[in-house]
Design a protein around this motif. Structure first.
Motif, PDB file in Angstrom:
ATOM      1  N   ASP A  97       0.821  -1.208   0.000  1.00 49.40           N
ATOM      2  CA  ASP A  97       0.000   0.000   0.000  1.00 49.40           C
ATOM      3  C   ASP A  97       0.856   1.260   0.000  1.00 49.40           C
ATOM      4  N   ASP A  98       1.966   1.245   0.742  1.00 51.00           N
ATOM      5  CA  ASP A  98       2.853   2.405   0.757  1.00 51.00           C
ATOM      6  C   ASP A  98       3.432   2.699  -0.621  1.00 51.00           C
ATOM      7  N   GLU A 101      -0.581   2.171  -3.288  1.00 45.86           N
ATOM      8  CA  GLU A 101      -1.884   2.704  -2.881  1.00 45.86           C
ATOM      9  C   GLU A 101      -3.014   1.692  -3.128  1.00 45.86           C
ATOM     10  N   ILE A 102      -3.068   0.674  -2.289  1.00 46.57           N
ATOM     11  CA  ILE A 102      -4.091  -0.369  -2.400  1.00 46.57           C
ATOM     12  C   ILE A 102      -5.453   0.188  -1.997  1.00 46.57           C
ATOM     13  N   ASP A 103      -6.510  -0.341  -2.590  1.00 44.61           N
ATOM     14  CA  ASP A 103      -7.865   0.081  -2.275  1.00 44.61           C
ATOM     15  C   ASP A 103      -8.187  -0.204  -0.811  1.00 44.61           C
ATOM     16  N   LYS A 107      -7.560  -3.562   1.801  1.00 44.81           N
ATOM     17  CA  LYS A 107      -6.836  -3.511   3.075  1.00 44.81           C
ATOM     18  C   LYS A 107      -7.710  -4.016   4.218  1.00 44.81           C
ATOM     19  N   ASP A 226       1.492   2.861   6.124  1.00 45.71           N
ATOM     20  CA  ASP A 226       0.551   1.822   6.543  1.00 45.71           C
ATOM     21  C   ASP A 226       1.269   0.552   6.958  1.00 45.71           C
TER      22      ASP A 226
END
Length: 435
Positions: A97-98, A101-103, A107, A226
């Motif tokens: 995610d960092d 940018e995962i949805d 997450k 995150d």
């Protein structure tokens, strides 16, 4: 106690030493997102600080496994392995995610899976102390759902509070310190070995936060991202689950003493203590969900309405806002800890009330800032001088020139166009120093 301190120091040292190389790796990997509207920092800052924190967690567990007394925790309980499994999964999702940018829904599902992995390996809530009822044993499905819910809420609460330099790491470190004292007292004073894993998790969590804080205090050189916020949230939740669901409250009191205090709050401290240590992050989470839902937005939609944003808006500096959050977190966590030790002492209640009043004054301090008379302005710091309305006039270079409107021949100061926002929160100006 010495083995816990050694584990804490090793975890902090590994985290601290690895954060520098991780920062360079984050820069090379491009994990430096551009400034967003809700961000407070002024320039792009690398993320992925959770990588160093995860290896600090691994180092702490490895050292504890080779110590004489703490090794028994690994022999008699599977909880350390369950924690490591869930932490590895949530950390991996955080790293992705960092960078990419995962949805938010992905997450959320990953958090549930990580919690489920820990439940399968035995880290789950088995019973709960219910007021006026006593200890209630939970079915497998009830324990699983409650464990998953606690993990998800704690992870997102910590993630939501991670908005200022050093805020999340400091708040979680304070919570872990209070929780360690509580768990260690149960293990050492009452001889309940089931509290040993929670003590170990809290000590390691303190080491992770303390090792990362020197790199993350204002102005931060690296963010945990995150990968770090979700990781420390999961470890904090694992500590709470271990002490809440594995330690039978009936074993804390025996015979007539148990019957005497059955109706008293201290009996239910194992249930209340985990809630108090995340009181500030949880309150921020609940307020954010209510606020966004009321506006017709998604609960996962980012905004600038968090508690730390409100502190900046009323006039607090970045550092003061963080310290105020530290103060209230410590007041709630250690207040509950002191109450669990001696609930009959009125001095504890009076002390909490007195400190709360001090905190309220600090919270409203910008409203009470005194202003010096004009004849004394030359002898006091700028923040105590009366603010004068500034008139801006355009110049040939496209910049604005601000000056006093009272006709005084004061030196005019050039203000660059585009620098605006609350306390410079949305300002994107030139780099002031090498990062």
């Amino acid at each position: 106690m010495r083995e816990y301190l050694l584990t804490l120091c090793v975890t902090a040292a590994v985290t601290y030493l690895l954060t520098g190389p991780v920062r360079k790796f984050a820069i090379v990997a491009g994990a430096m997102p551009q400034i967003r509207a809700r961000d407070v920092h002024r320039e792009p800052t690398p993320r992925l600080g959770g990588i160093a924190m995860f290896f600090g967690l691994c180092a702490g567990l490895l050292v504890a496994d080779h110590l004489t007394n703490l090794h028994q925790v690994f022999e008699k309980s599977n909880e350390p392995r369950a924690l490591l499994s869930g932490a590895a999964l949530i950390w991996l999702i955080g790293v992705l995610d960092d960078k990419f940018e995962i949805d938010a829904l992905i997450k959320l599902g990953s958090q549930m899976i990580a919690a489920g992995v820990m439940v399968v390996q035995g880290l789950t809530i088995l019973w709960l102390p219910i007021p006026t009822v006593g200890t209630v044993a939970l079915t497998q499905w009830q324990g699983t759902l409650l464990t998953v819910a606690l993990v998800v809420v704690t992870i997102n609460a910590v993630n939501f509070v991670d908005g200022l330099d050093g805020l999340a790491a400091g708040v979680v470190c304070i919570a872990a310190a209070a929780f360690f004292m509580y768990a260690y007292r149960i293990w050492y004073s009452y001889g309940i070995e089931a509290a040993a894993p929670a003590s170990l998790f809290a000590a390691i969590l303190m080491g992770m936060c303390l090792g990362f804080l020197p790199h993350n205090i204002h102005p931060a050189r690296i963010f945990m991202g995150d990968s770090g916020s979700m990781l420390i949230g999961l470890v904090l939740a694992a500590s709470a689950i271990s002490i809440t669901g594995q330690v039978d409250p009936d074993s804390l009191f025996g015979g007539s003493e148990r019957n005497t205090v059955h109706q008293m709050v201290p009996v239910y401290i194992p249930l209340l203590m985990p809630l108090t240590i995340i009181a500030i992050p949880a309150a921020d989470l609940i307020l954010a969900i209510v606020r966004r839902t009321w506006r017709g937005q998604s609960p996962f939609a980012a905004d600038r309405g968090h508690l730390h944003h409100r502190l900046l808006e009323i006039g607090h500096s970045h550092s003061r806002a963080v310290l105020i959050m530290y103060f209230f977190s410590a007041l709630i966590a250690f207040g509950a800890l002191a109450y669990s030790v001696n609930a009959a002492s009125m001095w504890i209640v009076l002390g909490v009330v007195f400190l709360s009043a001090i905190g309220l004054v600090l919270l409203l301090l910008p409203r009470f800032t005194p202003r010096a008379p004009r004849w004394a302005e030359a002898f006091v710091p700028p923040r105590y001088r009366r603010r004068r309305a500034a008139a801006a006039t355009p110049t040939e270079g496209g910049a604005a020139v601000a000056g006093a409107d009272d006709g005084d021949d004061e030196e005019r100061v050039r203000v660059a166009v585009g620098v605006s926002g609350v306390n410079g929160a949305t300002a994107v100006g030139p780099r002031t120093r090498a990062r």
